[in-house]
Design a protein around this motif. Structure first.
Motif, short mmCIF file in Angstrom:
data_model
loop_
_atom_site.label_atom_id
_atom_site.label_comp_id
_atom_site.label_asym_id
_atom_site.label_seq_id
_atom_site.Cartn_x
_atom_site.Cartn_y
_atom_site.Cartn_z
N THR A 29 -12.41 3.10 -3.98
CA THR A 29 -11.54 4.20 -3.57
C THR A 29 -10.51 3.67 -2.58
OG1 THR A 29 -13.32 5.82 -3.81
CG2 THR A 29 -11.43 6.47 -2.48
N ILE A 30 -9.24 3.88 -2.91
CA ILE A 30 -8.14 3.45 -2.06
C ILE A 30 -7.35 4.68 -1.64
CG2 ILE A 30 -6.01 2.09 -1.91
CD1 ILE A 30 -7.18 0.30 -4.14
N ILE A 31 -7.11 4.83 -0.35
CA ILE A 31 -6.25 5.89 0.16
C ILE A 31 -5.05 5.23 0.83
CG2 ILE A 31 -6.06 7.83 1.77
CD1 ILE A 31 -9.01 8.38 1.34
N THR A 32 -3.84 5.60 0.40
CA THR A 32 -2.65 4.91 0.86
C THR A 32 -1.46 5.85 0.94
OG1 THR A 32 -1.10 3.11 0.30
CG2 THR A 32 -2.11 4.28 -1.53
N PRO A 33 -0.49 5.57 1.82
CA PRO A 33 0.79 6.28 1.75
C PRO A 33 1.42 6.04 0.39
CG PRO A 33 0.58 5.10 3.84
CD PRO A 33 -0.55 4.66 2.98
N ASP A 34 2.05 7.07 -0.19
CA ASP A 34 2.52 6.96 -1.57
C ASP A 34 3.58 5.90 -1.78
OD1 ASP A 34 4.55 8.22 -0.25
OD2 ASP A 34 4.72 9.92 -1.61
N GLU A 35 4.27 5.46 -0.71
CA GLU A 35 5.32 4.46 -0.87
C GLU A 35 4.77 3.10 -1.28
OE1 GLU A 35 6.78 3.06 3.28
OE2 GLU A 35 5.78 5.01 3.62
N TYR A 36 3.47 2.87 -1.09
CA TYR A 36 2.87 1.58 -1.46
C TYR A 36 2.11 1.64 -2.78
CZ TYR A 36 3.71 0.86 3.54
OH TYR A 36 4.28 0.78 4.79
N THR A 37 2.14 2.80 -3.44
CA THR A 37 1.31 2.99 -4.63
C THR A 37 1.59 1.96 -5.71
OG1 THR A 37 1.18 5.36 -4.17
CG2 THR A 37 0.58 4.64 -6.39
N GLY A 38 2.87 1.71 -6.01
CA GLY A 38 3.22 0.78 -7.08
C GLY A 38 2.69 -0.61 -6.85
N LYS A 39 2.88 -1.14 -5.63
CA LYS A 39 2.40 -2.49 -5.31
C LYS A 39 0.88 -2.57 -5.40
CE LYS A 39 6.19 -3.67 -2.14
NZ LYS A 39 6.53 -4.03 -0.74
N GLN A 59 -8.14 1.76 -13.91
CA GLN A 59 -7.91 2.99 -13.15
C GLN A 59 -8.72 4.14 -13.72
OE1 GLN A 59 -3.80 3.94 -12.35
NE2 GLN A 59 -4.25 6.08 -11.95
N LYS A 60 -9.39 4.89 -12.83
CA LYS A 60 -10.22 6.01 -13.22
C LYS A 60 -9.65 7.35 -12.77
CE LYS A 60 -13.48 3.78 -15.31
NZ LYS A 60 -13.69 3.96 -16.76
N ASN A 61 -8.88 7.33 -11.68
CA ASN A 61 -8.35 8.61 -11.18
C ASN A 61 -7.22 8.34 -10.20
OD1 ASN A 61 -8.05 11.32 -10.85
ND2 ASN A 61 -10.10 11.71 -10.05
N MET A 62 -6.35 9.34 -10.05
CA MET A 62 -5.26 9.27 -9.08
C MET A 62 -4.99 10.68 -8.59
SD MET A 62 -1.43 7.72 -9.57
CE MET A 62 -0.20 7.82 -8.28
N ILE A 63 -5.15 10.91 -7.28
CA ILE A 63 -5.02 12.24 -6.70
C ILE A 63 -4.06 12.19 -5.52
CG2 ILE A 63 -6.24 14.12 -5.52
CD1 ILE A 63 -8.79 13.21 -6.94
N PHE A 64 -3.11 13.12 -5.48
CA PHE A 64 -2.23 13.26 -4.33
C PHE A 64 -2.93 14.16 -3.31
CE2 PHE A 64 0.72 11.77 -7.49
CZ PHE A 64 1.61 10.98 -6.76
N ILE A 65 -3.33 13.55 -2.18
CA ILE A 65 -4.02 14.30 -1.14
C ILE A 65 -3.07 15.29 -0.48
CG2 ILE A 65 -5.24 14.10 1.07
CD1 ILE A 65 -6.15 11.34 0.18
N ASP A 66 -1.85 14.82 -0.21
CA ASP A 66 -0.81 15.68 0.33
C ASP A 66 0.54 15.11 -0.11
OD1 ASP A 66 -0.29 13.52 2.05
OD2 ASP A 66 -1.57 14.35 3.63
N MET A 70 -4.81 9.10 -3.32
CA MET A 70 -6.14 8.51 -3.48
C MET A 70 -6.24 7.92 -4.88
SD MET A 70 -9.92 10.26 -3.46
CE MET A 70 -9.93 10.61 -1.73
N LEU A 71 -6.53 6.63 -4.94
CA LEU A 71 -6.69 5.92 -6.21
C LEU A 71 -8.15 5.53 -6.39
CD1 LEU A 71 -3.66 3.48 -5.82
CD2 LEU A 71 -3.69 5.55 -7.20
N LYS A 72 -8.65 5.70 -7.59
CA LYS A 72 -10.01 5.26 -7.91
C LYS A 72 -9.94 4.25 -9.06
CE LYS A 72 -12.86 9.06 -6.21
NZ LYS A 72 -13.67 8.20 -5.32
N TYR A 73 -10.54 3.08 -8.84
CA TYR A 73 -10.54 2.00 -9.82
C TYR A 73 -11.95 1.46 -10.01
CZ TYR A 73 -5.45 1.31 -10.19
OH TYR A 73 -4.11 1.45 -10.46
N LEU A 74 -12.23 1.01 -11.23
CA LEU A 74 -13.47 0.29 -11.51
C LEU A 74 -13.16 -1.20 -11.41
CD1 LEU A 74 -16.43 0.93 -12.36
CD2 LEU A 74 -15.75 0.39 -14.70
N PHE A 75 -13.72 -1.86 -10.41
CA PHE A 75 -13.44 -3.27 -10.14
C PHE A 75 -14.62 -4.16 -10.52
CE2 PHE A 75 -10.67 -1.23 -7.01
CZ PHE A 75 -9.55 -2.03 -6.99
#
Length: 632
Positions: free
Chosen positions: A450-460, A472-479, A484-489
């Protein structure tokens, strides 16, 4: 600076829904602070120094709580302020990380070991005993957090107003939720430029006073019985060479005092109690400890194997039902550890035993190597956990060790006409990785990250995850600003340098947490590193077939930068079987004055060198090549 958010479960449930993306949209507002607050005054614990009578604190006046949060969110700083506020320590400019007692904690600026402190505070004429436990924030030390919560009835969940909810904050919240503890969120760093404390609608004036008062006003006292026979949970321990094992205990029933005979439910051995007391924050002996209280106990346990974390202690001839204890920690990273000199084997064995008493999440298995001699295969919760353990061996026990490349526990399904049933083996040592001709398929461990990040860094960050073979399993905009990104690593893609790469890409704002997700089929190969044709056993590793060349090249380049030049040329090669897939060369010194200087330095530091063939390798060269380049 901190401000209080709310008063427990209602707010905590809202926080959980927001943090997990169950309710989209802006962050919740928890409402304004009450108009009236209990009147509190400081109560210096100095008057308790001479003689502590713990019977002065009835169960209803005891509060056991932990401070939990993401790494670098100010837990230790908050603990320092609470120690000052209650008069436990004098208020000075030098009060920084007071509860962080290990040298490695002060050098790294992080908490790696949960620490306990008993605070005495007077509120509205009542004397309260506050047992505080400051916990680590990094995911590698989550086992410390879960053990600490067993001795608590509530937690202060610290949220960074500058960065918002972080992945480990969410993980710590759910640890508290599963333990059915009351949760009080606290916002810190509200005075920083990017902070947004107004969303919580709480004034910050006298916030720590309010924090203490509201904490005391809640019905969060332990549910215990002092008239019942003793039941004490060992939730932590340390080893003193003169006094033996010092056990940190939480009393769920009964009373214990000096001279009592107690029994370990785990070993069934009987001991006589030599000393009991509380940590204030240093050891302060008391006459007795009562149910509901948290303190320490010394009972002449001289062998480190006698003190088991999660053990139940009870009075002799008064057996009780043992407490549930703790689930065993599941190692995520394994590495071989060997003494630089085999003559130091027994000293290193003793050091490891004492350190694992203080860190029970480390697993230890005997191991041996033709090149390195007798040693151990150790299991850790992550790479930082491994680095800290190694550093503590050096700092606290003056031990010099060789540490092999970290690896994860792979599985292999063996193929044989003689096998009727499917036979699956687990490999924790890359040197024992079976050849493809004997295997039907290889399996690698995977985790749900689970990764939580400001949206400006999402692409990188998405590009980083894809480069690590993540799905990638999920992508949710918290605000409006955070995702919030969910990945299977694959686990082996994140244990070394993923966290550092993530922080670098996000300017430090992204957070990361993960949980076990089983195994998946993978094309794996064993890769050897050779120096002038001689195998470097410390650097044998298992990699995915598609990444073997890039990883091999990166290791060779780093090893080239780490090896000192010598009087002859050194060929550094990465090989899969007999096939060389990458090579670097360290040029030889010319036979001049520099060579004499080099030989002198090698003679002075020979204890820190290991000879592989005719190549002298500094011990720290192996450590430097453990982390692959962030571009991989």
């Amino acid at each position: 600076m901190w401000t209080l958010v709310s008063r427990g479960w209602g707010c905590a449930r809202t926080l959980a829904r927001w943090a997990t993306g169950a309710a989209l949209g802006p962050a919740p507002s928890f409402g304004a602070a009450p108009e009236s607050w209990p009147t509190c005054r400081l109560y210096s614990s100095a008057e308790f120094k001479e003689k502590l009578d713990m019977s002065r604190f009835p169960v209803e006046n005891i509060r056991n709580f932990s401070i939990v949060a993401h790494v670098d969110h100010g837990k230790s700083t908050l603990a320092d302020r609470l120690l000052e506020l209650t008069g436990t320590i004098d208020k000075t400019k030098n009060n920084k990380q007071v509860l962080d007692k290990l040298q490695v904690e002060r050098e790294r600026g992080i908490t790696v070991k949960a620490q306990t402190a008993s605070l005495f505070h007077n509120c509205e004429g009542k004397q309260y005993l506050l047992n505080l436990i400051d916990t680590p924030g990094h995911v590698d030390f989550s086992y410390e957090v879960s053990r600490s919560l067993s001795a608590c009835q509530g937690v202060l969940l610290v949220v960074d107003a500058n960065e918002g909810i972080q992945a480990q904050t969410v993980a710590n919240f759910f640890l508290a939720f599963e333990a059915q503890l009351s949760v009080i969120p606290v916002i810190n760093k509200i005075d920083l430029k990017n902070a947004d404390p107004e969303m919580f609608d709480i004034p910050s004036d006298e916030c720590l006073f309010r924090l203490l008062c509201i904490r005391l006003s809640q019905e969060l006292n332990p549910k215990v019985h002092r008239k019942n026979p003793l039941r004490a949970l060992v939730f932590d321990s340390t080893f003193d060479q003169y006094r033996g094992v010092i056990a940190n205990v939480a009393l769920f029933d009964g009373v214990v005092s000096k001279g009592d005979k107690i029994v370990s439910a785990h070993t069934q051995k009987t001991y006589e109690v030599n000393e009991v007391g509380v940590l204030n924050p240093n050891e302060q002996p008391t006459h007795k400890l009562y149910a509901g209280q948290v303190g320490y106990l010394i009972a002449g346990m001289k062998n480190v194997t006698e003190a088991q974390i999660g053990d139940t202690l009870y009075l002799h001839k008064q057996p009780v039902e043992p407490l549930p204890g703790f689930k065993s920690a599941k190692p995520m990273v394994f590495a071989g550890m060997y003494p630089v000199d085999q003559s130091e084997y027994n000293n290193l064995k003793s050091a490891i035993e004492k350190l694992t008493l203080n860190d029970s999440s480390v697993t230890v298995h005997r191991d041996s190597s033709l090149a390195l001699g007798a040693g151990w295969r150790l299991g850790f919760l992550g790479l930082l956990h491994m680095e800290v353990f190694n550093q503590r061996l050096e700092l606290e026990y003056n031990a010099s060790v060789i540490l092999t490349t970290p690896t994860v526990p792979y599985k292999a399904v063996l193929s044989s006409s003689k096998l009727i049933k499917r036979k699956e083996i687990t490999i924790i040592n890359p040197a024992q990785f079976p050849d493809k001709s004997k295997v039907t398929e290889y399996l690698e461990p995977v985790v749900l990250g689970t990764i939580i990040t400001p949206d400006e860094y999402t692409g990188k960050i998405m590009m980083l995850c894809e480069a690590r073979r993540a799905v990638q399993k999920n992508m949710i905009f918290i605000d409006q600003n955070r995702v919030m990104l969910k990945y299977l690593f694959p686990l082996n893609e994140i244990v070394v340098d993923f966290y550092d790469s993530l922080k670098s890409l996000s300017s430090g704002y992204a957070s990361f947490d993960y949980e076990d997700a089983g195994y998946q089929t993978a094309e794996l190969v064993k890769m050897d590193i050779l120096l002038n044709g001689n195998n470097v056993e410390e650097l044998v590793t298992v990699v995915h077939k598609d990444k073997a060349h890039s990883i091999g090249k990166a290791i060779c380049e780093r090893l080239k930068d780490s090896l000192p030049r010598q009087l002859f040329e050194i060929a550094i090669q990465a090989a899969i079987g007999s096939k060389i897939i990458a090579r670097e060369t360290v040029k030889a010194y010319r036979k001049n004055v520099l060579a004499k200087c080099l030989l002198k330095r090698q003679a002075e530091g020979k204890k820190k060198l290991r000879k592989i063939g005719n190549v002298e390798v500094p011990k720290d060269a192996f450590i430097k090549v453990l982390k692959t380049q962030s571009s991989k």
